[in-house]
Design a protein around this motif. Structure first.
Motif, PDB file in Angstrom:
ATOM      1  N   THR A   1       0.817  -1.208   0.000  1.00 16.21           N
ATOM      2  CA  THR A   1       0.000   0.000   0.000  1.00 16.21           C
ATOM      3  C   THR A   1       0.849   1.256   0.000  1.00 16.21           C
ATOM      4  OG1 THR A   1      -0.120  -0.167   2.422  1.00 16.21           O
ATOM      5  CG2 THR A   1      -1.980  -1.048   1.166  1.00 16.21           C
ATOM      6  N   ILE A   2       0.333   2.271  -0.690  1.00 16.17           N
ATOM      7  CA  ILE A   2       0.938   3.605  -0.649  1.00 16.17           C
ATOM      8  C   ILE A   2      -0.185   4.598  -0.397  1.00 16.17           C
ATOM      9  CG2 ILE A   2       0.864   3.726  -3.194  1.00 16.17           C
ATOM     10  CD1 ILE A   2       3.238   5.690  -3.002  1.00 16.17           C
ATOM     11  N   VAL A   3       0.057   5.567   0.465  1.00 12.61           N
ATOM     12  CA  VAL A   3      -0.962   6.560   0.814  1.00 12.61           C
ATOM     13  C   VAL A   3      -0.446   7.962   0.518  1.00 12.61           C
ATOM     14  CG1 VAL A   3      -2.011   5.089   2.574  1.00 12.61           C
ATOM     15  CG2 VAL A   3      -0.167   6.657   3.227  1.00 12.61           C
ATOM     16  N   GLY A   4      -1.398   8.876   0.288  1.00 10.87           N
ATOM     17  CA  GLY A   4      -1.034  10.258   0.024  1.00 10.87           C
ATOM     18  C   GLY A   4      -2.238  11.165   0.132  1.00 10.87           C
ATOM     19  N   GLY A   5      -2.000  12.459  -0.010  1.00 11.73           N
ATOM     20  CA  GLY A   5      -3.058  13.454   0.133  1.00 11.73           C
ATOM     21  C   GLY A   5      -2.613  14.545   1.090  1.00 11.73           C
ATOM     22  N   ALA A   6      -3.260  15.699   1.010  1.00  7.93           N
ATOM     23  CA  ALA A   6      -2.826  16.878   1.767  1.00  7.93           C
ATOM     24  C   ALA A   6      -2.639  16.649   3.279  1.00  7.93           C
ATOM     25  CB  ALA A   6      -3.797  18.025   1.531  1.00  7.93           C
ATOM     26  N   PRO A   7      -3.558  15.966   3.975  1.00  8.77           N
ATOM     27  CA  PRO A   7      -3.376  15.811   5.423  1.00  8.77           C
ATOM     28  C   PRO A   7      -2.498  14.622   5.824  1.00  8.77           C
ATOM     29  CG  PRO A   7      -5.475  14.876   4.793  1.00  8.77           C
ATOM     30  CD  PRO A   7      -4.846  15.405   3.536  1.00  8.77           C
ATOM     31  N   VAL A   8      -2.091  13.826   4.847  1.00  8.20           N
ATOM     32  CA  VAL A   8      -1.337  12.596   5.125  1.00  8.20           C
ATOM     33  C   VAL A   8       0.158  12.910   5.174  1.00  8.20           C
ATOM     34  CG1 VAL A   8      -0.860  10.244   4.314  1.00  8.20           C
ATOM     35  CG2 VAL A   8      -3.117  11.273   3.937  1.00  8.20           C
ATOM     36  N   ASP A   9       0.859  12.266   6.104  1.00  7.69           N
ATOM     37  CA  ASP A   9       2.311  12.431   6.144  1.00  7.69           C
ATOM     38  C   ASP A   9       2.976  11.078   6.403  1.00  7.69           C
ATOM     39  OD1 ASP A   9       1.944  11.954   8.887  1.00  7.69           O
ATOM     40  OD2 ASP A   9       2.185  14.047   9.449  1.00  7.69           O
ATOM     41  N   ALA A  10       4.298  11.080   6.411  1.00  7.71           N
ATOM     42  CA  ALA A  10       5.059   9.834   6.553  1.00  7.71           C
ATOM     43  C   ALA A  10       4.792   9.175   7.906  1.00  7.71           C
ATOM     44  CB  ALA A  10       6.549  10.112   6.377  1.00  7.71           C
ATOM     45  N   ARG A  11       4.614   9.989   8.940  1.00  6.41           N
ATOM     46  CA  ARG A  11       4.360   9.411  10.272  1.00  6.41           C
ATOM     47  C   ARG A  11       3.034   8.661  10.299  1.00  6.41           C
ATOM     48  NH1 ARG A  11       3.931  13.170  15.583  1.00  6.41           N
ATOM     49  NH2 ARG A  11       1.958  13.708  14.595  1.00  6.41           N
ATOM     50  N   PHE A  12       2.003   9.260   9.706  1.00  2.00           N
ATOM     51  CA  PHE A  12       0.699   8.587   9.647  1.00  2.00           C
ATOM     52  C   PHE A  12       0.807   7.277   8.865  1.00  2.00           C
ATOM     53  CE2 PHE A  12      -3.253   7.764   7.293  1.00  2.00           C
ATOM     54  CZ  PHE A  12      -4.122   7.563   8.354  1.00  2.00           C
ATOM     55  N   ALA A  13       1.555   7.310   7.758  1.00  3.44           N
ATOM     56  CA  ALA A  13       1.735   6.095   6.956  1.00  3.44           C
ATOM     57  C   ALA A  13       2.362   4.986   7.784  1.00  3.44           C
ATOM     58  CB  ALA A  13       2.592   6.403   5.732  1.00  3.44           C
ATOM     59  N   ARG A  14       3.362   5.355   8.591  1.00  2.06           N
ATOM     60  CA  ARG A  14       4.013   4.356   9.461  1.00  2.06           C
ATOM     61  C   ARG A  14       3.043   3.846  10.518  1.00  2.06           C
ATOM     62  NH1 ARG A  14       8.338   8.038   9.085  1.00  2.06           N
ATOM     63  NH2 ARG A  14       7.807   8.932  11.118  1.00  2.06           N
ATOM     64  N   GLU A  15       2.258   4.742  11.090  1.00  3.16           N
ATOM     65  CA  GLU A  15       1.336   4.373  12.168  1.00  3.16           C
ATOM     66  C   GLU A  15       0.308   3.332  11.713  1.00  3.16           C
ATOM     67  OE1 GLU A  15      -0.366   8.044  13.436  1.00  3.16           O
ATOM     68  OE2 GLU A  15       1.343   8.591  14.718  1.00  3.16           O
ATOM     69  N   ILE A  16      -0.188   3.480  10.485  1.00  6.54           N
ATOM     70  CA  ILE A  16      -1.212   2.535  10.021  1.00  6.54           C
ATOM     71  C   ILE A  16      -0.599   1.305   9.352  1.00  6.54           C
ATOM     72  CG2 ILE A  16      -2.931   4.360   9.722  1.00  6.54           C
ATOM     73  CD1 ILE A  16      -2.482   4.085   6.659  1.00  6.54           C
ATOM     74  N   GLY A  17       0.731   1.321   9.158  1.00  3.23           N
ATOM     75  CA  GLY A  17       1.388   0.162   8.566  1.00  3.23           C
ATOM     76  C   GLY A  17       1.424   0.155   7.056  1.00  3.23           C
ATOM     77  N   ALA A  18       1.205   1.334   6.432  1.00  2.84           N
ATOM     78  CA  ALA A  18       1.309   1.410   4.971  1.00  2.84           C
ATOM     79  C   ALA A  18       2.754   1.185   4.549  1.00  2.84           C
ATOM     80  CB  ALA A  18       0.808   2.765   4.479  1.00  2.84           C
ATOM     81  N   ASP A  19       2.944   0.696   3.344  1.00  9.68           N
ATOM     82  CA  ASP A  19       4.295   0.392   2.871  1.00  9.68           C
ATOM     83  C   ASP A  19       5.033   1.616   2.353  1.00  9.68           C
ATOM     84  OD1 ASP A  19       4.417  -2.641   3.054  1.00  9.68           O
ATOM     85  OD2 ASP A  19       2.567  -2.358   1.915  1.00  9.68           O
ATOM     86  N   ALA A  20       4.289   2.657   1.958  1.00 12.76           N
ATOM     87  CA  ALA A  20       4.942   3.849   1.422  1.00 12.76           C
ATOM     88  C   ALA A  20       4.026   5.052   1.549  1.00 12.76           C
ATOM     89  CB  ALA A  20       5.333   3.642  -0.045  1.00 12.76           C
ATOM     90  N   TYR A  21       4.652   6.240   1.484  1.00  9.06           N
ATOM     91  CA  TYR A  21       3.933   7.509   1.505  1.00  9.06           C
ATOM     92  C   TYR A  21       4.405   8.331   0.314  1.00  9.06           C
ATOM     93  CZ  TYR A  21       3.534  12.491   2.673  1.00  9.06           C
ATOM     94  OH  TYR A  21       3.321  13.844   2.613  1.00  9.06           O
ATOM     95  N   GLY A  22       3.467   8.826  -0.494  1.00  8.06           N
ATOM     96  CA  GLY A  22       3.822   9.664  -1.633  1.00  8.06           C
ATOM     97  C   GLY A  22       3.530  11.115  -1.335  1.00  8.06           C
ATOM     98  N   PHE A  23       4.578  11.940  -1.239  1.00 10.20           N
ATOM     99  CA  PHE A  23       4.339  13.338  -0.871  1.00 10.20           C
ATOM    100  C   PHE A  23       3.990  14.214  -2.073  1.00 10.20           C
ATOM    101  CE2 PHE A  23       8.999  12.854  -1.092  1.00 10.20           C
ATOM    102  CZ  PHE A  23       9.318  13.796  -2.060  1.00 10.20           C
ATOM    103  N   ASP A  24       4.271  13.728  -3.286  1.00 11.40           N
ATOM    104  CA  ASP A  24       3.756  14.380  -4.495  1.00 11.40           C
ATOM    105  C   ASP A  24       3.653  13.326  -5.590  1.00 11.40           C
ATOM    106  OD1 ASP A  24       6.291  14.026  -5.687  1.00 11.40           O
ATOM    107  OD2 ASP A  24       6.906  16.085  -5.339  1.00 11.40           O
ATOM    108  N   CYS A  25       3.172  13.730  -6.780  1.00 10.76           N
ATOM    109  CA  CYS A  25       2.889  12.730  -7.808  1.00 10.76           C
ATOM    110  C   CYS A  25       4.157  12.053  -8.328  1.00 10.76           C
ATOM    111  CB  CYS A  25       2.098  13.358  -8.955  1.00 10.76           C
ATOM    112  SG  CYS A  25       2.926  14.713  -9.789  1.00 10.76           S
TER     113      CYS A  25
END
Length: 211
Positions: free
Chosen positions: A174-198
């Motif tokens: 899984t990869i997550v992104g969007g204005a309110p999402v950050d790398a810490r939130f991605a880690r907290e929910i166990g996502a595999d990656a965070y995309g800070f822009d396209c």
């Protein structure tokens, strides 16, 4: 300048008519469909992605380039299907349940297609089960989720939870992104990656799909 460089150059300029005409011309000249895809269309879109990353071009420029890329893809699509040219892989993409915002998600989808991925865009307001069921049915190794509202962010965690519950960890990432999402939130929910822009999202999906 050879015709593939011309295709890439006109794509960067956002000239969809020229890209369509040059792509058709390349096919007539006997240029291989893989070469047109990889060294013309994808190569041109990769340059636009890097320019966007360096703030040398902006969102309207990216959208024009993407439109030009689609004009070229329309020309080669029948041959791609006939020759079964492989993509870099499938990705399930969508805005999470309760959230109707999709501009950022759409841009990521465009960039992923431009990079050579087969994007299964589920749209917005997508239920967690729909993400996982589609990934399983389509044998897609990556799920990409977007959210603009803080109230809908927990749905991303629900998707990750479903993946674990169904024994798909390591098979579907899984990869997550969007204005309110950050790398810490991605880690907290166990996502595999965070995309800070396209552009970063495309780079991250490449890594996830290659695992």
């Amino acid at each position: 300048m050879d015709i593939l460089q011309q295709i890439a150059g006109q794509l960067q300029a956002g000239d969809e008519e020229q890209v369509a005409a040059l792509t058709s011309q390349a096919l007539t000249q006997g240029v291989g469909v893989r070469e047109i895809l990889n060294h013309g269309l994808i190569a041109g879109m990769a340059v636009v992605g890097e320019q966007f990353k360096r703030h040398e071009v902006f969102l309207p420029d990216v959208l024009l380039a993407a439109r030009a890329m689609y004009a070229g893809m329309d020309q080669i699509k029948p041959r791609l299907l006939a020759e079964r040219v492989p993509t870099l892989g499938k990705i399930v993409l969508g805005t999470v349940q309760g959230d109707l915002h999709d501009i950022g998600k759409n841009l990521v989808g465009l960039m992923l297609k431009g990079a050579g991925f087969d994007v299964l865009d589920l749209g917005n307001d997508v239920a967690p089960e729909k993400f996982v069921e589609t990934a399983v049915a389509e044998d897609a190794p990556v799920i990409g989720m977007s959210a603009l509202l803080t109230t809908t962010m927990p749905m991303m965690g629900r998707v990750v939870q479903l993946i674990r519950e169904r024994g798909l960890e390591g098979k579907v990432r899984t990869i997550v992104g969007g204005a309110p999402v950050d790398a810490r939130f991605a880690r907290e929910i166990g996502a595999d990656a965070y995309g800070f822009d396209c552009v970063n999202a495309v780079e991250s999906v490449r890594r996830l799909a290659a695992r």
